[in-house]
Design an enzyme around this catalytic site. Sequence first.
Site, short mmCIF file in Angstrom:
data_model
loop_
_atom_site.label_atom_id
_atom_site.label_comp_id
_atom_site.label_asym_id
_atom_site.label_seq_id
_atom_site.Cartn_x
_atom_site.Cartn_y
_atom_site.Cartn_z
N ALA A 292 0.84 -1.20 0.00
CA ALA A 292 0.00 0.00 0.00
C ALA A 292 0.87 1.25 0.00
O ALA A 292 2.04 1.20 0.36
CB ALA A 292 -0.90 -0.01 1.24
N CYS A 293 0.27 2.34 -0.39
CA CYS A 293 0.92 3.65 -0.38
C CYS A 293 1.49 3.93 1.01
O CYS A 293 0.80 3.69 1.99
CB CYS A 293 -0.10 4.73 -0.74
SG CYS A 293 0.48 6.42 -0.48
#
Lengths: 132, 75
Positions: free
Chosen positions: B13-14
């Site tokens: 994920a970011c």
Amino acid sequence: MTNKKVAIIASNGGLFDAYKVFNIATAAAATDQEVAIFFTFEGLNLINKEANQQLAMPEGKEHFAEGFTKANVPPIPELLAMAQEMDVKFIGCQMTMDVMGLEKEAFVDGIEVGGAVTFLEFAKDADVTLTF
Amino acid sequence: MNADKLLDAQGLACPMPIVKTKKAMNDMETGQVLEIHATDKGAKADLAAWSRSGGHELVQSIEENGVFKFWIKKG
């Protein structure tokens, strides 16, 4: 290419606050920007060795825990270590530490302890300034 | 497209795809191409912006079975 500077004030101490701060900080550092974060008041939780292992979700939002796991979002201590590895500068607010009776040893290694002016000196020619 | 190095950032994920890309790029020479595989939908806009701000060239990006693939030439 001259590096851009990003100055961040972290003044809240919940889990969501921690992600806002460290995601922006690591993304900026990974984009070759010089980053400093001033941790003040509840924001100190984010770099407190014990507190940052178990930051609280906002009341009524606890059900998002599952979403964090599902989205494979890294734990806060991991993001923090990554930020430090990329030379993000952490400044702990001396005054808040005095008020809360906390010593530098309560925090992760490598932080600088200073007052408002320490942060302002960095922030005065920053290209981006953010407050969380 | 030929790449000098492959980075598998699937499931991350970011901001991890960007952080990993940055780290992978550090070990590469100017003109070399890094191929990145990611599943984070945000990576599409982020890697384009990252390339622009770092002076790199996003040579190609495609989506294949839910995997976003990018080829970035180091600037």
